[in-house]
Design an enzyme around this catalytic site. Sequence first.
Site, mmCIF file in Angstrom:
data_model
loop_
_atom_site.group_PDB
_atom_site.id
_atom_site.type_symbol
_atom_site.label_atom_id
_atom_site.label_comp_id
_atom_site.label_asym_id
_atom_site.label_seq_id
_atom_site.Cartn_x
_atom_site.Cartn_y
_atom_site.Cartn_z
ATOM 1 N N ASP A 35 -38.048 18.211 19.862
ATOM 2 C CA ASP A 35 -36.738 18.210 20.603
ATOM 3 C C ASP A 35 -36.783 18.723 22.086
ATOM 4 O OD1 ASP A 35 -33.787 18.480 21.027
ATOM 5 O OD2 ASP A 35 -33.595 18.818 18.754
ATOM 6 N N ASP A 68 -34.894 12.839 22.885
ATOM 7 C CA ASP A 68 -34.708 13.447 23.941
ATOM 8 C C ASP A 68 -35.974 14.376 24.241
ATOM 9 O OD1 ASP A 68 -34.189 15.851 22.976
ATOM 10 O OD2 ASP A 68 -31.815 15.790 23.304
ATOM 11 N N HIS A 113 -28.034 14.802 16.447
ATOM 12 C CA HIS A 113 -28.585 15.732 15.449
ATOM 13 C C HIS A 113 -28.164 16.457 14.251
ATOM 14 C CE1 HIS A 113 -33.379 17.026 16.098
ATOM 15 N NE2 HIS A 113 -33.018 16.742 14.718
ATOM 16 N N GLU A 165 -30.691 10.631 18.044
ATOM 17 C CA GLU A 165 -30.075 10.684 19.673
ATOM 18 C C GLU A 165 -30.528 9.464 20.481
ATOM 19 O OE1 GLU A 165 -27.979 13.097 20.608
ATOM 20 O OE2 GLU A 165 -28.068 14.558 19.019
ATOM 21 N N HIS A 223 -24.059 19.476 16.753
ATOM 22 C CA HIS A 223 -25.750 19.029 16.916
ATOM 23 C C HIS A 223 -26.570 19.892 17.532
ATOM 24 C CE1 HIS A 223 -25.736 16.740 21.210
ATOM 25 N NE2 HIS A 223 -25.143 18.064 21.199
ATOM 26 N N ASP A 230 -35.939 14.107 17.724
ATOM 27 C CA ASP A 230 -34.989 13.838 18.680
ATOM 28 C C ASP A 230 -35.554 13.159 19.779
ATOM 29 O OD1 ASP A 230 -33.157 14.143 20.602
ATOM 30 O OD2 ASP A 230 -32.196 15.940 19.606
ATOM 31 N N ASP A 276 -31.404 23.596 19.386
ATOM 32 C CA ASP A 276 -30.444 23.192 18.058
ATOM 33 C C ASP A 276 -30.196 24.661 17.257
ATOM 34 O OD1 ASP A 276 -30.393 20.710 19.542
ATOM 35 O OD2 ASP A 276 -31.258 19.677 17.730
ATOM 36 N N HIS A 310 -34.261 20.657 23.090
ATOM 37 C CA HIS A 310 -33.322 21.556 22.880
ATOM 38 C C HIS A 310 -33.795 22.451 21.560
ATOM 39 C CE1 HIS A 310 -31.528 18.211 24.987
ATOM 40 N NE2 HIS A 310 -31.090 19.609 25.656
#
Length: 306
Positions: free
Chosen positions: A129, A235, A102, A278, A146, A233, A133, A131
């Site tokens: 995402d 994930d 990312h 990702e 990332h 992303d 980030d 996360h």
Amino acid sequence: MASKKRFIEVIGVPVDLGAGRRGVDMGPSAIRIADLEVRLEQLGHKVEDFGDLDVMIPETQKVGEGKLRYKTPILAYCEELRAAVEQALEKNRLPLVLGGDHSIAVGSIAGSTGFYARQGESLGLIWFDAHGDANTPETTPSGNIHGMSLAISLGLGDHDLVNLGGRAPKVHARNTVLIGIRDLDSGERDTLKKSGVIVYTMRDLDERGMRDVVDEAIRLASDGTAGIHLSFDMDVVDPEDAPGTGTPVWGGVTYREAHLAMEMLNDRAHIVAIDIVEVNPVLDTQNMTGTLAAELAQSVLGKRIL
């Protein structure tokens, strides 16, 4: 509303310099192998594959400063990506950027927002995402860039990365929306709270549903902007449906929720640039995650069930 036919320029960025695990540099190939180009052409779009940027591999590079691992080569490829995205938009094409990790968003968002800034306009950002980030060199537990790419786009963090393309911040917090968040470091939790960005966690999705959240996200990201940069992303999707990501977190969005979000963005938003990042084939099962990435690209670009 009939789906608009677009000229899509695919740009591969085979990079894993920004991540903690190897293998995500093979993500662009995994998405292409899932018939990305054919899938998009079936929708009536014209597709040109720009190929891959020439990205250095970690073995040939110095790790560099501890809190900004591989900063020098990441800055170099992000500058190249910034220029490629701007050029695609100048030719009235939609840049579809395939990651890689990312950290690519640092370059792609610099490119899309730079193009519109020259016309006196700004973009909204919708960021899917697991996360945040949103780490900075002060808060990062790993030094992996990332995990800083959203913060950098908001003008927070390393001076060189923040000012890529000569402008900072790239996006306004009030037009920046995160969806699907469920794993935050303590430092980035504080950064997100102070920044003013809009964050929809998995709890929000559980309570309100994807439809409600995406509807509101589109309204917020579109408010006073010329369009939306979408950064997705893989994930954000639950590992059951997307096992091939470097930092999987259980309890993510389902296969259908992800498609619903993309279908709604196609129906109701003006998407001007897309990142899909990702995908790690090393960790995948029969290219499930690469295939899902290609399918989600179809949905955001107009595929309908009926």
